[in-house]
Enzyme design. Structure first.
Site, PDB file in Angstrom:
ATOM      1  N   LYS A  22       0.824  -1.210   0.000  1.00  0.00           N
ATOM      2  CA  LYS A  22       0.000   0.000   0.000  1.00  0.00           C
ATOM      3  C   LYS A  22       0.857   1.259   0.000  1.00  0.00           C
ATOM      4  CE  LYS A  22      -1.788   1.645   3.893  1.00  0.00           C
ATOM      5  NZ  LYS A  22      -1.658   3.107   4.084  1.00  0.00           N
ATOM      6  N   ASN A  23       1.780   1.353   0.961  1.00  0.00           N
ATOM      7  CA  ASN A  23       2.565   2.584   1.095  1.00  0.00           C
ATOM      8  C   ASN A  23       3.408   2.846  -0.147  1.00  0.00           C
ATOM      9  OD1 ASN A  23       1.526   2.995   3.654  1.00  0.00           O
ATOM     10  ND2 ASN A  23       3.235   2.032   4.697  1.00  0.00           N
ATOM     11  N   ARG A  94      -3.188  10.703   4.769  1.00  0.00           N
ATOM     12  CA  ARG A  94      -1.977  11.468   5.009  1.00  0.00           C
ATOM     13  C   ARG A  94      -0.979  11.357   3.865  1.00  0.00           C
ATOM     14  NH1 ARG A  94      -0.523  13.918   9.546  1.00  0.00           N
ATOM     15  NH2 ARG A  94       1.602  13.790   8.743  1.00  0.00           N
ATOM     16  N   CYS A 118      -3.608  12.543  13.459  1.00  0.00           N
ATOM     17  CA  CYS A 118      -4.332  11.309  13.213  1.00  0.00           C
ATOM     18  C   CYS A 118      -4.374  10.534  14.521  1.00  0.00           C
ATOM     19  CB  CYS A 118      -3.669  10.484  12.118  1.00  0.00           C
ATOM     20  SG  CYS A 118      -2.040   9.872  12.547  1.00  0.00           S
ATOM     21  N   ARG A 123       2.519  13.436  13.679  1.00  0.00           N
ATOM     22  CA  ARG A 123       3.270  13.237  12.443  1.00  0.00           C
ATOM     23  C   ARG A 123       3.468  14.546  11.683  1.00  0.00           C
ATOM     24  NH1 ARG A 123       1.724   7.471   9.760  1.00  0.00           N
ATOM     25  NH2 ARG A 123      -0.441   8.076   9.743  1.00  0.00           N
ATOM     26  N   ASP A 306       4.376  -0.353  12.404  1.00  0.00           N
ATOM     27  CA  ASP A 306       3.118  -0.845  11.853  1.00  0.00           C
ATOM     28  C   ASP A 306       2.848  -2.314  12.167  1.00  0.00           C
ATOM     29  OD1 ASP A 306       2.343   1.560  10.827  1.00  0.00           O
ATOM     30  OD2 ASP A 306       2.868   1.127   8.749  1.00  0.00           O
ATOM     31  N   ILE A 328       8.227   5.511  17.652  1.00  0.00           N
ATOM     32  CA  ILE A 328       7.948   6.239  16.408  1.00  0.00           C
ATOM     33  C   ILE A 328       6.771   7.195  16.559  1.00  0.00           C
ATOM     34  CG2 ILE A 328       7.514   6.036  13.939  1.00  0.00           C
ATOM     35  CD1 ILE A 328      10.160   4.823  14.814  1.00  0.00           C
ATOM     36  N   ARG A 398      -8.606   0.334   4.518  1.00  0.00           N
ATOM     37  CA  ARG A 398      -7.582   1.238   3.998  1.00  0.00           C
ATOM     38  C   ARG A 398      -6.303   0.501   3.644  1.00  0.00           C
ATOM     39  NH1 ARG A 398      -5.662   4.493   7.914  1.00  0.00           N
ATOM     40  NH2 ARG A 398      -4.380   5.350   6.241  1.00  0.00           N
TER      41      ARG A 398
END
Length: 421
Positions: A22-23, A94, A118, A123, A306, A328, A398
């Site tokens: 996805k990213n 984002r 978020c 971030r 993640d 993070i 998502r």
């Protein structure tokens, strides 16, 4: 609104195909803005985030062909009609903020909404802005938008923190800038290297992607290309944890150890078997309790933030006490209270969670608070007595495609249901 219902499933056996990342895909889609020629992406995941970014790119004048059979997406930015990324779209995703670098790199100007906070933390975008200013851009913040303008030139940029988004935004801005840009303390994530590989295939001159120093020599133009989206390492890691919790043996098709090395090390330390196969990675848990392990999240190649929620779901069933430290993002233990509702023994203090293993969990109604947290609750439900009902699974949509089909295909008892009202 839908929910996911999971019941104790027993051992999982079979294969799960892992989707494109996805990213990576979102950043590759933004890279289409850098060329007048079409960019064709294959192995594109079918996700709501991809649809949201498609909407944004179309608002800028990009022609986006419908996702074809074989998961191919064709993006043509020959005639941009706007350089403004509107808040109403950016607030939903984002990653939309990363059109900033490609837009100013291609057109010399960009107006991009600040994405705001978020559920897992603020971030900030300071590093993005500082990098562009070092390259000669004039940047103003007005009415919630970043207004950037300038004829970019090469610069030496060192980030205080290895920010993935800032590294990628600056790299995209630099490929068409005059002169050479050096990015130090650059992000080393596979997603960042995959973006660089695509830009190189489009004619960019980039060295060092995947290391902490990236050198970008500006070129006059980029051309189109066809590029395959790499395997999603977060989806891969998520499904690796499923048989570790439920027991059994599952092969993750397309999996690669180099994408999830830190996770593999921790799972093996916990007593889970991981084997490289011709088709991917096989994860085996023959039975019995797993051992507790401590985890600290860190930029790649460290343990991914993640995958922290999913790892917590595994540690709930481990012998002893594990310590999970989140370095993070703030507020990224929001799944802990939901696991506690199911009977988990978790103590959260600031950025640290102490998880003491329990004999078992009980199914309960729980609520997804963010994308990764939603899947941690599904994973816990695979071994909980009774029924676990996970609400707000729009978060899940998502970042994960065909969750029910993939898990039920290896023996999980899971279904998606429509909530009343």
């Amino acid at each position: 609104m839908d929910s996911i219902v999971v019941r104790r499933s027993g051992e999982l056996r079979g294969t799960i195909p892992i989707a494109g990342a996805k990213n990576t895909c979102l950043k590759l889609m933004g890279a289409a803005l850098l060329s007048e020629e079409p960019l064709t992406l294959t192995n594109v995941p079918r996700l709501s985030d991809v649809r949201t970014l498609t909407q944004l790119l179309e608002s800028l004048g990009v022609e986006v062909a419908p996702l074809a059979e074989g998961q191919t997406l064709v993006l043509s930015a020959a005639d941009l009609t706007s350089t403004t990324a509107d808040y109403e779209i950016v607030r939903k995703l984002r990653a939309s903020f990363n059109v900033l670098g490609p837009l100013i790199g291609r057109t010399g100007e960009a107006v991009v909404s600040l994405p705001g906070g978020c559920a897992i933390g603020a971030r900030k975008v300071d590093f993005h802005i500082a990098g562009l200013e070092a390259m000669g851009a004039t940047v103003e913040l007005r009415d919630g938008y970043v207004h950037a303008r300038g004829d970019l030139k090469g610069a030496e940029i060192e980030f205080p923190f290895a920010s993935v988004g800032a590294t990628e935004n600056v790299m995209c801005a630099a490929v068409l800038a005059r002169g050479t840009t050096v990015i130090r303390n650059a992000a080393r994530e596979p997603d960042t290297k995959a973006l660089a590989d695509c830009l190189i295939a489009m004619g960019a001159d980039i060295e060092g992607a995947g290391t902490s120093e990236i050198v970008v020599r500006g070129v006059d133009r980029l051309h189109g290309t066809t590029h395959r989206v790499i395997t999603d390492r977060i989806e891969l890691g998520t499904y690796m944890i499923a048989p570790a919790i439920a027991g059994g043996s599952v092969e993750l098709l397309g999996g690669r150890r180099d994408l999830v090395g830190a996770l593999c090390d921790k799972m093996e330390e916990a007593g889970i078997g991981i084997e490289e196969t011709e088709a991917g990675l096989r994860v085996t848990h023959a039975g019995g309790p797993v051992r507790s392990v401590d985890v600290t999240t860190a930029p790649f190649p460290g343990f991914p933030t993640d995958l922290q929620a999913q790892m917590m779901a595994l540690m709930v069933f481990a012998e002893g006490t594990s310590v999970l430290e989140e370095t993070i993002f703030e507020n990224r233990f929001m799944h802990a209270p939901e696991l506690i509702r199911m009977g988990a023994d978790i103590d959260v203090s600031g950025g640290t969670a102490r998880v003491t293993g329990v004999d078992g969990l009980r199914g309960a109604p729980v609520m997804a608070t963010d994308l990764r947290a939603s899947f941690s609750l599904i994973l816990a439900g695979l071994r909980a007595e009774g029924e676990t009902r996970v609400a707000r699974v729009y978060h899940l949509d998502r970042g994960y495609e065909r969750v029910v089909q993939k898990l039920s295909g290896v023996g999980a008892t899971i279904e998606r249901v429509r909530d009343d009202g």
